[in-house]
Design an enzyme around this catalytic site. Structure first.
Site, PDB file in Angstrom:
ATOM      1  N   GLU A 137     105.884 120.717 -12.025  1.00 17.54           N
ATOM      2  CA  GLU A 137     105.395 119.525 -11.310  1.00 17.54           C
ATOM      3  C   GLU A 137     104.216 118.937 -12.076  1.00 17.54           C
ATOM      4  OE1 GLU A 137     104.543 120.557  -7.256  1.00 17.54           O
ATOM      5  OE2 GLU A 137     106.670 121.000  -6.879  1.00 17.54           O
ATOM      6  N   GLN A 348     105.063 121.600 -46.125  1.00 16.46           N
ATOM      7  CA  GLN A 348     104.199 121.877 -47.277  1.00 16.46           C
ATOM      8  C   GLN A 348     105.018 122.020 -48.568  1.00 16.46           C
ATOM      9  OE1 GLN A 348     101.051 121.732 -46.644  1.00 16.46           O
ATOM     10  NE2 GLN A 348     100.360 122.070 -48.740  1.00 16.46           N
ATOM     11  N   GLY A 351     105.938 118.808 -49.753  1.00 16.40           N
ATOM     12  CA  GLY A 351     104.787 117.999 -50.159  1.00 16.40           C
ATOM     13  C   GLY A 351     104.808 116.626 -49.502  1.00 16.40           C
ATOM     14  N   GLU A 375     109.522 126.324 -20.985  1.00 15.50           N
ATOM     15  CA  GLU A 375     109.897 127.659 -20.443  1.00 15.50           C
ATOM     16  C   GLU A 375     108.759 128.671 -20.581  1.00 15.50           C
ATOM     17  OE1 GLU A 375     113.650 129.420 -20.382  1.00 15.50           O
ATOM     18  OE2 GLU A 375     114.719 127.523 -20.455  1.00 15.50           O
TER      19      GLU A 375
HETATM   20  N1  COS Z   1     111.112 139.354 -11.893  1.00 16.84           N
HETATM   21  C1  COS Z   1     110.948 139.735 -10.606  1.00 16.84           C
HETATM   22  N2  COS Z   1     109.774 139.615  -9.943  1.00 16.84           N
HETATM   23  C2  COS Z   1     108.728 139.124 -10.632  1.00 16.84           C
HETATM   24  C3  COS Z   1     108.823 138.733 -11.980  1.00 16.84           C
HETATM   25  C4  COS Z   1     110.079 138.875 -12.610  1.00 16.84           C
HETATM   26  N3  COS Z   1     110.267 138.534 -13.893  1.00 16.84           N
HETATM   27  N4  COS Z   1     107.632 138.291 -12.398  1.00 16.84           N
HETATM   28  C5  COS Z   1     106.787 138.410 -11.352  1.00 16.84           C
HETATM   29  N5  COS Z   1     107.461 138.911 -10.280  1.00 16.84           N
HETATM   30  C6  COS Z   1     106.908 139.232  -8.975  1.00 16.84           C
HETATM   31  C7  COS Z   1     105.646 140.089  -9.152  1.00 16.84           C
HETATM   32  O1  COS Z   1     105.984 141.480  -9.230  1.00 16.84           O
HETATM   33  C8  COS Z   1     104.858 139.791  -7.910  1.00 16.84           C
HETATM   34  O2  COS Z   1     105.387 140.525  -6.829  1.00 16.84           O
HETATM   35  P1  COS Z   1     104.412 141.433  -5.932  1.00 16.84           P
HETATM   36  O3  COS Z   1     103.462 140.459  -5.307  1.00 16.84           O
HETATM   37  O4  COS Z   1     105.336 142.105  -4.994  1.00 16.84           O
HETATM   38  O5  COS Z   1     103.741 142.358  -6.910  1.00 16.84           O
HETATM   39  C9  COS Z   1     105.184 138.326  -7.651  1.00 16.84           C
HETATM   40  O6  COS Z   1     106.423 138.049  -8.334  1.00 16.84           O
HETATM   41  C10 COS Z   1     104.091 137.405  -8.187  1.00 16.84           C
HETATM   42  O7  COS Z   1     103.924 137.690  -9.564  1.00 16.84           O
HETATM   43  P2  COS Z   1     102.547 137.446 -10.330  1.00 16.84           P
HETATM   44  O8  COS Z   1     101.439 138.055  -9.534  1.00 16.84           O
HETATM   45  O9  COS Z   1     102.724 137.918 -11.726  1.00 16.84           O
HETATM   46  O10 COS Z   1     102.444 135.859 -10.261  1.00 16.84           O
HETATM   47  P3  COS Z   1     101.381 134.828 -10.838  1.00 16.84           P
HETATM   48  O11 COS Z   1     101.236 133.747  -9.868  1.00 16.84           O
HETATM   49  O12 COS Z   1     100.163 135.565 -11.302  1.00 16.84           O
HETATM   50  O13 COS Z   1     102.088 134.146 -12.115  1.00 16.84           O
HETATM   51  C11 COS Z   1     103.265 133.826 -14.150  1.00 16.84           C
HETATM   52  C12 COS Z   1     102.922 134.722 -12.940  1.00 16.84           C
HETATM   53  C13 COS Z   1     102.065 133.153 -14.794  1.00 16.84           C
HETATM   54  C14 COS Z   1     103.848 134.799 -15.143  1.00 16.84           C
HETATM   55  C15 COS Z   1     104.306 132.799 -13.710  1.00 16.84           C
HETATM   56  O14 COS Z   1     103.733 131.846 -12.855  1.00 16.84           O
HETATM   57  C16 COS Z   1     105.007 132.107 -14.879  1.00 16.84           C
HETATM   58  O15 COS Z   1     105.929 132.664 -15.490  1.00 16.84           O
HETATM   59  N6  COS Z   1     104.588 130.855 -15.179  1.00 16.84           N
HETATM   60  C17 COS Z   1     105.225 130.053 -16.216  1.00 16.84           C
HETATM   61  C18 COS Z   1     106.365 129.313 -15.659  1.00 16.84           C
HETATM   62  C19 COS Z   1     107.125 128.603 -16.684  1.00 16.84           C
HETATM   63  O16 COS Z   1     107.750 129.197 -17.541  1.00 16.84           O
HETATM   64  N7  COS Z   1     107.113 127.265 -16.588  1.00 16.84           N
HETATM   65  C20 COS Z   1     107.854 126.447 -17.468  1.00 16.84           C
HETATM   66  C21 COS Z   1     108.817 125.628 -16.690  1.00 16.84           C
HETATM   67  S1  COS Z   1     110.397 126.238 -16.670  1.00 16.84           S
HETATM   68  S2  COS Z   1     111.285 125.057 -17.950  1.00 16.84           S
END
Ligand code: COS
Length: 392
Positions: A137, A348, A351, A375
C-alpha cells in the site's frame, strides 16, 4: 565418498535430469526468439507484452505450478525457477509479467479450498488470464502489519475500502488477491486475504506507474471504494492473511531471486562478447587483467547466486517450512545484490558505450535495481534471515 549410479556423491546432485534440461532449453529458446528481440522496444514504450504473454501461455511456460486438480502441470518450485531464469534472461520486464501469476495464485494454493481453486485457477489453464497480488500500500510496503485497507463484514459480504500500490500486472489482471484488515486493532493478526474480481464495482486502477526499469511490466496503483466481496471469496479464516502472504512469498522469492540471476547472466554474456571484440592499446580489452578480473568475479558470483536459488527452491519442494523461509531470503538477498553489482560492472566493461541506450547493458542495470526492492527489499531479507536465525 562413493558415487551413486546417477553420478551423485553423498546424495547431492547439481545436475539436471533430461526433463529439466528440456524445460530449460524450451524456456531459453522462447526467451531468445520471442522475448529478446522485442525487449528494447517494449522497455522504451513501457508497453505490456500481451501477445508474448499469450505465446508463453500457449507453449506451457506460464502457471507451471498449478496443480493437476485444476488442469495444471504441478511442476515443483525447482522446475519453476529453471523457467524463470531464462525468461528474465530474455527481459525481466516481460519475464516478470509472465511470472506474476505464480505469486497471484500462490495464496489460493496456500489457503484456498477446492471450490476456490477451481473458480480462480482453472480459467488460468485455458487462457492467458492474469491475476495480481495486492499486498503493498502507499503507507505499508515493508511493514505488512501496517496495512490500512479494511474489509468490514456486512452479512454474507465484506465491504473493502483502501488502496494498493506498485501492483504488478494490476492494469491487465482479471482478479487480485487483496490483503485487508478485518480487525485493525490486531495488526498482522487482523489481516485477511480475499480474491476480488478486478471488474467489481468500486475498483479503479488509478495509475500505470512510470518506472526506471522493468518498464514492460505494468505496475499500477489501485483504489477500492466500498467494494463488496462475498465472504466465500475469503481465503482461510479471518486473521490468516499475514501468514498466507508470508507463505506465498517463501515460495516465490526463489523465483524472483533467479530472475536476478537471469539478468546478471545476460549482462555477463554480453560483457564477455564485448571484451573479446573491443580493441584498445592494440589488443582485445579481455586481455587486460583489470577487465578479465571483473569478468571472473561476475561468473563466480552468478554461479554462487544460482546455487542459492536452487537450494531455496529445493527447500520449498522438500516442504522444509520455516527453513525454506530463511533460504528463500538468502537467495533473494544475495541474487538481487549480485545482479546490481554484475550489471553495473557490465556497464563498466562497455565503458562509454555501456552508458548509451543504444547498447543493451544500461537497460539491464536499470532492470536489476528492482530486484533489490520488490518482494521484500534487501534490507527486509536481512530482517527475515536474522529473525529465522533467532527462532532456531
Ligand atoms: N511463514 C509462516 N508464518 C510466518 C512467517 C512465514 N514465512 N513469517 C512470519 N510468520 C509468523 C511469525 O512466526 C509470527 O507469528 P507469532 O506471532 O505466532 O510468532 C507472525 O507471523 C508475525 O511475524 P513477525 O513478528 O516476523 O512480523 P513482523 O511484523 O515483524 O514483520 C516481516 C515481518 C518484516 C518479515 C514482514 O512484514 C515482511 O516480509 N515484509 C516484507 C513484505 C514484502 O515482501 N513486501 C513486498 C510486497 S510483495 S510484491
Amino acid at each position: 565418498m562413493t558415487m551413486t549410479e546417477n553420478g551423485t556423491a553423498g546424495g547431492v546432485s547439481f545436475g539436471l535430469n533430461d526433463e529439466q534440461r528440456e524445460l530449460r532449453a524450451l524456456a531459453r529458446e522462447f526467451a531468445e526468439k520471442e522475448i529478446r528481440p522485442h525487449a528494447a522496444a517494449f522497455d522504451e514504450k513501457q508497453a505490456h507484452a500481451t501477445d508474448i504473454i499469450a505465446r508463453a501461455h500457449e507453449v506451457g511456460l506460464m502457471n507451471v505450478h498449478l496443480p493437476r486438480s485444476v488442469g495444471g502441470p504441478e511442476l515443483p518450485c525447482f522446475e519453476g525457477i529453471l523457467v524463470a531464469e531464462e525468461l528474465n534472461w530474455g527481459c525481466s520486464g516481460i519475464g516478470t509479467s509472465i511470472c506474476v501469476n505464480g505469486l497471484a495464485a500462490r495464496p489460493i494454493l496456500v489457503a484456498g479450498d477446492e471450490e476456490q481453486r477451481k473458480r480462480w485457477l482453472l480459467p488460468l489453464v485455458d487462457a492467458p488470464i492474469l491475476g495480481c497480488f495486492g499486498l503493498t500500500e502507499p503507507g505499508a510496503g515493508s511493514d505488512v502489519s501496517g496495512i490500512q485497507t479494511t474489509a468490514v463484514r456486512r452479512g454474507g459480504d465484506y465491504v473493502v475500502n483502501g488502496s494498493k500500490m506498485f501492483i504488478s500486472n494490476a492494469g491487465h489482471a482479471s482478479w487480485m488477491v487483496c490483503f485487508a484488515s478485518t480487525d485493525p486493532g490486531k495488526g498482522s493478526r487482523g489481516l485477511s486475504a480475499f480474491v476480488i474480481p478486478m471488474d467489481a464495482a468500486g475498483i479503479t486502477v488509478e495509475r500505470h506507474l512510470d518506472k526506471m526499469g522493468q518498464r514492460s511490466t505494468d505496475t499500477s496503483a489501485v483504489a477500492f471504494d466500498n467494494v463488496v466481496v462475498a465472504a466465500v471469496d475469503r481465503l482461510g479464516e479471518e486473521g490468516d492473511g499475514f501468514e498466507i502472504a508470508m507463505q506465498a512469498l517463501d515460495f516465490t522469492r526463489p523465483s524472483i531471486a533467479v530472475g536476478a540471476v537471469g539478468v546478471a547472466q545476460a549482462a555477463f554474456e554480453l560483457s564477455v562478447e564485448y571484451a573479446r571484440e573491443r580493441t584498445q592499446f592494440g589488443h582485445p580489452i579481455a586481455m587486460n587483467q583489470g577487465v578479465s578480473f571483473i569478468i571472473a568475479d561476475m561468473a563466480t558470483e552468478i554461479e554462487a547466486a544460482r546455487l542459492l536459488c536452487w537450494q531455496a527452491a529445493w527447500m520449498n519442494d522438500q516442504g522444509r517450512g520455516r527453513k525454506a523461509t530463511k533460504y528463500s531470503s538468502f537467495a533473494k538477498l544475495f541474487s538481487a545484490d549480485m545482479a546490481m553489482k554484475v550489471t553495473t560492472d557490465a556497464v563498466q566493461v562497455f565503458g562509454g558505450y555501456g552508458y548509451m541506450k543504444e547498447y543493451p547493458v544500461e537497460k539491464l542495470m536499470r532492470d536489476a535495481k528492482l530486484f533489490q526492492i520488490y518482494e521484500g527489499t534487501s534490507q527486509i531479507q536481512r530482517i527475515v534471515i536474522a529473525k529465522e536465525i533467532n527462532r532456531e
